[in-house]
Design an enzyme around this catalytic site. Sequence first.
Site, PDB file in Angstrom:
ATOM      1  N   CYS A  33       1.051  -1.255  -0.103  1.00  0.00           N
ATOM      2  CA  CYS A  33      -0.304   0.539  -0.370  1.00  0.00           C
ATOM      3  C   CYS A  33       0.851   1.366  -0.238  1.00  0.00           C
ATOM      4  CB  CYS A  33      -0.653  -0.447   1.167  1.00  0.00           C
ATOM      5  SG  CYS A  33      -0.290  -0.239   2.542  1.00  0.00           S
ATOM      6  N   CYS A 102      -2.462  -2.699   8.957  1.00  0.00           N
ATOM      7  CA  CYS A 102      -2.362  -0.992   9.587  1.00  0.00           C
ATOM      8  C   CYS A 102      -1.484  -1.327  10.931  1.00  0.00           C
ATOM      9  CB  CYS A 102      -3.426  -0.288   8.939  1.00  0.00           C
ATOM     10  SG  CYS A 102      -4.635  -0.027   7.822  1.00  0.00           S
TER      11      CYS A 102
END
Length: 120
Positions: A33, A102
């Site tokens: 990402c 995350c």
Amino acid sequence: MQNKILQDHFEHPRNVGVLEFPHAIGIAENPVCGDLVKIMLSITDGKVQQVKFKTYGCPAAIACSSILTESILNKSIQEIISIRAEWIAEQLGGLPVVQYHCAHLVREALQKALQSLKTK
Ligand code: FES
């Protein structure tokens, strides 16, 4: 955004910034990402006296960084060394499965900061 804790930490992140003379720095980047987390620690008598972070990433990465830094302030290295991504997600009231990476990214940045301390 459904999760109010996550939204609060995303919109009002705690401990954003830099430490001028950190004892430890950890940087983690997710190549998929492209998000990046940098955590800086100031340690005195084995405890986190100051912590700052810079996160270039998604709302979940910013919220995870914020809640983690808030949680580790004034804690001993022993207490924070075993923090897991799942624990960070729990502090935020849970994360969707697609956002677990995350929390892992933030945990990795903390681990790298603690490792940099050990190698000094
Ligand atoms: Fe990559 Fe959140 S989307 S850290």
